[in-house]
Design a protein around this motif. Structure first.
Motif, PDB file in Angstrom:
ATOM      1  N   UNK A 338      34.929  32.614  13.942  1.00 51.43           N
ATOM      2  CA  UNK A 338      34.932  31.510  12.983  1.00 51.43           C
ATOM      3  C   UNK A 338      36.353  31.304  12.479  1.00 51.43           C
ATOM      4  N   UNK A 344      35.990  32.209   1.852  1.00 53.19           N
ATOM      5  CA  UNK A 344      34.706  32.601   2.424  1.00 53.19           C
ATOM      6  C   UNK A 344      33.504  32.049   1.660  1.00 53.19           C
ATOM      7  N   UNK A 345      33.706  31.662   0.406  1.00 56.38           N
ATOM      8  CA  UNK A 345      32.567  31.175  -0.367  1.00 56.38           C
ATOM      9  C   UNK A 345      32.341  29.675  -0.197  1.00 56.38           C
ATOM     10  N   UNK A 349      33.900  25.745   8.353  1.00 57.03           N
ATOM     11  CA  UNK A 349      34.419  26.201   9.646  1.00 57.03           C
ATOM     12  C   UNK A 349      34.987  25.026  10.423  1.00 57.03           C
ATOM     13  N   UNK A 428      24.916  34.001  -1.504  1.00 56.13           N
ATOM     14  CA  UNK A 428      25.594  35.286  -1.324  1.00 56.13           C
ATOM     15  C   UNK A 428      24.666  36.461  -1.635  1.00 56.13           C
ATOM     16  N   UNK A 431      18.539  38.073  -0.636  1.00 50.96           N
ATOM     17  CA  UNK A 431      18.228  39.126   0.328  1.00 50.96           C
ATOM     18  C   UNK A 431      17.560  38.588   1.588  1.00 50.96           C
TER      19      UNK A 431
ATOM     20  N   UNK B   6      29.539  27.296  11.059  1.00 44.26           N
ATOM     21  CA  UNK B   6      28.574  27.948  10.174  1.00 44.26           C
ATOM     22  C   UNK B   6      28.658  27.301   8.804  1.00 44.26           C
ATOM     23  N   UNK B   7      27.596  27.417   8.045  1.00 43.55           N
ATOM     24  CA  UNK B   7      27.579  26.845   6.704  1.00 43.55           C
ATOM     25  C   UNK B   7      28.091  27.877   5.706  1.00 43.55           C
ATOM     26  N   UNK B   8      28.783  27.406   4.682  1.00 42.94           N
ATOM     27  CA  UNK B   8      29.266  28.316   3.649  1.00 42.94           C
ATOM     28  C   UNK B   8      28.097  28.757   2.782  1.00 42.94           C
ATOM     29  N   UNK B   9      28.143  29.853   2.096  1.00 40.73           N
ATOM     30  CA  UNK B   9      29.233  30.827   2.141  1.00 40.73           C
ATOM     31  C   UNK B   9      29.218  31.638   3.438  1.00 40.73           C
ATOM     32  N   UNK B  10      30.409  32.129   3.782  1.00 38.16           N
ATOM     33  CA  UNK B  10      30.540  32.854   5.032  1.00 38.16           C
ATOM     34  C   UNK B  10      30.456  34.352   4.818  1.00 38.16           C
ATOM     35  N   UNK B  11      30.066  34.732   3.640  1.00 39.43           N
ATOM     36  CA  UNK B  11      29.985  36.149   3.327  1.00 39.43           C
ATOM     37  C   UNK B  11      28.686  36.390   2.579  1.00 39.43           C
ATOM     38  N   UNK B  12      28.228  37.600   2.664  1.00 41.84           N
ATOM     39  CA  UNK B  12      26.928  37.907   2.086  1.00 41.84           C
ATOM     40  C   UNK B  12      26.979  39.317   1.559  1.00 41.84           C
ATOM     41  N   UNK B  13      26.251  39.551   0.488  1.00 42.88           N
ATOM     42  CA  UNK B  13      26.366  40.889  -0.079  1.00 42.88           C
ATOM     43  C   UNK B  13      25.599  41.927   0.720  1.00 42.88           C
ATOM     44  N   UNK B  14      24.875  41.467   1.724  1.00 45.71           N
ATOM     45  CA  UNK B  14      24.240  42.391   2.654  1.00 45.71           C
ATOM     46  C   UNK B  14      23.197  43.266   2.007  1.00 45.71           C
ATOM     47  N   UNK B  15      22.479  42.723   1.089  1.00 43.53           N
ATOM     48  CA  UNK B  15      21.325  43.485   0.650  1.00 43.53           C
ATOM     49  C   UNK B  15      20.132  42.675   1.092  1.00 43.53           C
ATOM     50  N   UNK B  16      19.503  43.124   2.141  1.00 45.96           N
ATOM     51  CA  UNK B  16      18.415  42.334   2.697  1.00 45.96           C
ATOM     52  C   UNK B  16      17.117  42.673   1.986  1.00 45.96           C
ATOM     53  N   UNK B  17      16.125  41.838   2.227  1.00 46.21           N
ATOM     54  CA  UNK B  17      14.806  42.088   1.653  1.00 46.21           C
ATOM     55  C   UNK B  17      14.341  43.483   2.040  1.00 46.21           C
ATOM     56  N   UNK B  21      13.192  46.377  -0.493  1.00 48.28           N
ATOM     57  CA  UNK B  21      11.880  47.003  -0.415  1.00 48.28           C
ATOM     58  C   UNK B  21      12.011  48.508  -0.177  1.00 48.28           C
TER      59      UNK B  21
END
Ligand code: SF4
Ligand code: SF4
Lengths: 536, 352
Positions: A338, A344-345, A349, A428, A431, B6-17, B21
């Motif tokens: 990308x 990033x927020x 792209x 962001x 989950x 890709x659609x913004x935001x391009x970052x994620x806090x990476x806490x998935x469902x 759980x």
């Protein structure tokens, strides 16, 4: 002075709800001084790099231009001009790809550089207070200055709004992760930014400016702290590090506790905000007469060999910039690479690298998929509410998401979709990795479309009705004309009679009378004969 | 050359469902250990049965609805439902109880309403209530704390009891629940409510051996263990404090007032807090995000409501414990709560 104003004066920092703390990663680009990017061979200058009307072309293919020479003019529609980034020849004018999330094309001017970088003649100004407000505004407009922090709203237009102002806010928060263009500019050019701020205060007729910097930029803060004692009109405000504290509405809330009314402007609450880069550009435009032809761009990300900040001429292609900074796309990983314009927020792209850097380009981010993992598959919403907890606008993102998927546009407006600043905080934290902002953008575009269609239909209906009305009116007028004509004829006859002339009406009457008399005479003669016959 | 769009935001806090759980069921471990310590190994068998049932039921439902099966298993919400139900029912209840309850929770309460995120009621609690209403005897027959029991139950006996109803020596559950004094022992809340209904005073009722020192032998520790797990969840920002806080306050305040005016006829506030399913309910059940209110203010109101209903049912109602009913009743009020606690959006006249 009210208690609220006193608190503002005392430097109180309010809070705003929600917000997130994504990894900042600014140290990759902010440790080295801003470097000047070597001139490219070719520049692509889109004629629209701001919000609002575009100027008329002033050059044609084959013209030679100098750096800073206007390419479009302000003209009657008060457009914002663009300028040649270097000296050279105009080699093409026509549609070209521009930096826009949708990959749109627009008119671009291609300039082949001659390598001499000769400058157009600028008129420096020793004492700006000698000019009138209108003249200063015109100078800023002629220099093509637009807000460098966001949507590129023409700066002169913002300043021209005549309403009482309490504060001018200079935004040096730069809360997006990775980006450090404003940070470096503040460290290296605090004096010019202050000069620009003073000019802005002067033009806006405002007493006081608040310069806001996020707490994670100690060097920039120190640079201002060293200079500000000489400027009683200027005050520094350090805001806590939290995304999106640099959002216009959020920063206003932080510094003044005020809220910009929905669909309103900061000026509605007595404030106007300018980015530090804009203040710098204003100082250049007023003091040196120099138009906006370069800006600081952060180039960063794992896949950049030489991350840092660069003075980049407007119109430099992203390819040129990335080449210089050491980006070699690996052929087979290309599909997954990308290239993000912006942070990033909120950045978008780029489909390829041929688009130019424009006035609002603050960062090119080329991340590896390890540091910013690509979006995973969207799962169902579990209504965990994490999104609502972080929304700085106090909306209910999960509700809006259901409504957007159901295309319930009325419901969305009730949920104040249009107060969403698209900061991405909700997506962001989600989950289930729902691309919430994407849904909101789509819904907003749809609603705008519907409104436009409706307006169009409305105009058509009005036109139709106006036509019907006109036809009806014309018919009435025609009848009226006939009636008037008839009346006039009668009147004319009456007048003629009065003056002793022939009355055509009388002739008719006379004829009728004659015919009657004749009939009567015949009848009398017949009767007489009958009588005579009987008598015999 | 083209790059990825890709659609913004391009970052994620990476806490998935899934991670959320996972935290929830990991935080249940202290409570499960405490249950094992006081009530034997039955809880593990219940857990195994519940998980198996949930796994099969979830798979079948997704299949019938024509959705990808992996998708559903992946988010681990079914695991949480299964685990919550397994720790809520008596450890030695017959096997078909938990199987029926879990299947009902997954199939009817969750999937009939449209799957994860769509259900109105907390699946585990709806399953629990179904069982409680249909099989009141089995659902209230908690084993007595090991230290009070005449007969200690081994692992084999536990298995035998759950699957056949008798230990290898031929005892049934009723006999096992006989205390040292030869009386069938109820849970502390149950026993207290019965005694108070039979005109005993609080002091008299509390002399029964099941009460031990604080709030009933075993029960107090189990509750404290769930409390510990719950605090971890708050610390990890998996849940916010509003619902548990609201529920405990909503339970404690009326309980304390009632007790002050009726010291001899009321359940003590301490017993309210540390007995029955109070802590499990406050931190793990009422906090189910799908079926709770959404804003923080709403969560607080929701918690208060659950707490108050628990108090009311325990005090005046016909059931010994009330967390399940309270949660379901509060679930029904969620739309109203959400409506009246919607935060004022920025720029709409709210104050900073
Ligand atoms: S964060 Fe995502 S999963 Fe949670 S409520 Fe919001 S949209 Fe739903
Ligand atoms: S993108 Fe919109 S809805 Fe999401 S957190 Fe930001 S303002 Fe709220």
């Amino acid at each position: 002075m009210s208690a609220a104003t006193k608190a503002i004066e005392a430097g109180h920092i309010w809070t705003f709800p929600g917000g997130i703390h994504p990894p900042e990663r600014k140290d990759r680009s902010n440790t080295t001084p801003i470097e000047v990017l070597p001139l490219a061979k070719q520049f692509i200058v889109p004629i629209k790099q701001h919000s609002g009307p575009v100027g008329d072309l002033m050059v044609t293919v084959g013209d030679t231009v100098k750096a800073g020479q206007p390419l479009t003019q302000v003209g009657i529609n008060n457009a914002l001009p663009v300028h040649a980034p270097t000296s050279g020849t105009v080699s093409a004018i026509g549609p070209g790809r521009i930096a826009h999330p949708s990959g749109l094309t627009d008119t671009v001017i291609t300039i082949d550089a001659d390598g001499n970088d000769e400058f157009y003649s600028f008129a420096p100004l020793a004492d700006y207070t000698s000019l009138s407000r209108a003249e200063l505004l015109d100078r800023i407009r002629q220099a093509g200055v637009a807000g460098l922090g966001g949507a590129g709203f023409p700066t002169a237009q913002k300043l021209a709004l005549q309403r009482p102002l309490d504060y001018l806010i200079i935004n040096g928060v730069e809360c997006e992760p990775y980006i450090s263009a404003d940070d470096r500019l503040m460290r290296e050019h605090a004096q010019t930014i202050i000069d620009g701020t003073e000019i802005l205060l002067h033009i806006a007729g405002c007493e006081k400016a608040l310069i806001a910097i996020e707490a994670n930029k100690p060097e920039a803060i120190a640079a201002f702290e060293a200079l500000l004692p000489n400027y009683p009109q200027l005050a520094l405000r350090v805001v806590p590090t939290k995304y999106p504290s640099g959002g216009e509405k959020q920063l206003i809330q932080l510094l003044t506790g005020r809220q910009v009314p929905s669909r309103g402007l900061p000026i509605d609450v007595g404030l106007v905000m300018q980015n530090v880069g804009t203040a710098y550009a204003v100082a250049q435009a007023i003091l040196n007469g120099k138009p906006l032809i370069e800006r600081v761009v952060t180039v960063t990300g794992d896949n950049i060999a030489k991350p840092g900040n660069y003075w980049v001429r407007i119109g430099t292609t992203v390819a040129e910039l990335l080449n210089h900074c050491g980006f070699e796309p690996v052929a087979d990983s290309k599909q997954e690479q990308r290239v993000i314009m912006g942070g990033p927020m909120m950045g978008f792209t780029l489909p390829d690298l041929d688009v130019p850097v424009v006035k609002i380009t603050n960062c090119i981010l080329v991340p590896s998929n390890q540091e910013l993992a690509p979006a995973a598959e969207e799962m169902n919403c579990i209504r965990c509410g994490a999104c609502a907890d972080v929304c700085p606008a106090q909306l209910l993102p999960q509700q809006m998401q259901w409504l957007a998927k159901a295309k319930d546009y009325d419901g969305l407006e009730q949920q104040n979709l249009f107060d969403c600043i698209e900061c991405g905080a909700c997506a962001y934290v989600c989950p289930s990795e729902i691309p919430l902002v994407h849904y909101y953008r789509k819904a907003k575009a749809e609603i705008r479309n519907i409104a436009r269609e409706k307006a169009k239909a409305e105009v058509a209906r009005e036109r139709f009705e106006a036509r019907q009305e006109r036809l009806e009116r014309e018919k009435q007028e025609r009848l009226e004309r006939h009636r008037k004509a008839a009346e006039a004829r009668k009147k004319a006859q009456a007048e003629a009679v009065a003056q002793g002339g022939d009355n055509p009406q009388d002739a008719v009457q006379a004829a009728i009378a004659r015919a009657k008399a004749r009939k009567a005479a015949q009848a009398a003669a017949a009767a007489k004969q009958n009588q005579e016959g009987d008598d015999e | 050359m083209t790059f990825k769009i890709a659609a913004s935001p391009h970052t994620h806090q990476r806490r998935t469902t899934q991670q959320v759980m996972r935290w929830v069921y990991l935080a249940l471990i202290p409570g499960v250990l405490a249950q094992t310590y006081f009530f034997g190994f039955g809880v593990y068998i219940q857990l195994a049965l519940a998980l198996l049932t949930a796994w099969v039921a979830e798979g079948l439902c997704m299949r019938m609805r024509g959705r990808p099966i992996g998708h559903a298993w992946q988010d681990h919400t079914a695991i949480v439902t299964a685990v919550l139900l397994a720790v809520s029912i008596p450890a030695l209840a017959p096997w078909w109880i938990i199987v029926m309850g879990t299947a009902f929770a997954i199939v009817v309460v969750k999937h009939v309403y449209g799957g994860v995120g769509q259900n109105l009621f907390n699946p585990a609690m709806a399953g629990y209530v179904l069982l409680l209403v249909s099989f009141p005897v089995q659902m209230t027959s908690w084993p007595i704390p090991a230290e009070l029991a005449q007969i200690q139950v081994s692992i084999t006996d536990t298995l035998n009891l759950i699957f056949t109803g008798f230990t290898s020596a031929g005892y049934n559950l009723e006999q096992l629940r006989m205390g040292i004094d030869g009386m069938t022992m109820a849970t502390p809340l149950d026993s207290l409510r019965n005694d108070l209904n039979h005109q005993l005073t609080l002091t008299e009722a509390l002399t029964k051996p099941v009460f031990g020192d604080i709030a009933g032998i075993g029960w107090a520790w189990v509750n404290l263990a769930f409390l510990a797990g719950g605090l971890v969840l708050i610390k990890q920002k998996i849940i916010s404090w509003h619902i548990p806080g609201g529920m405990l306050v909503g339970l404690l305040v009326p309980a304390a007032i009632y007790w002050l005016f009726n010291p001899d006829q009321a359940i003590t506030p301490m017993l309210h807090l540390l007995s029955g399913a109070t802590m499990l309910g406050a931190f793990f059940i009422a906090t189910d995000p799908v079926t709770a209110a959404t804003s923080n203010k709403g969560r607080w109101v929701f918690g208060l409501l659950v707490g108050f209903i628990v108090f009311a049912i325990r005090t005046w109602g016909g059931y010994p414990d009330a967390v399940a009913f309270a949660v379901l009743l509060a679930n029904m009020c969620v739309p109203v709560i959400d409506r009246y606690t919607q935060p004022i959006a920025y720029g709409h006249g709210g104050r900073s």
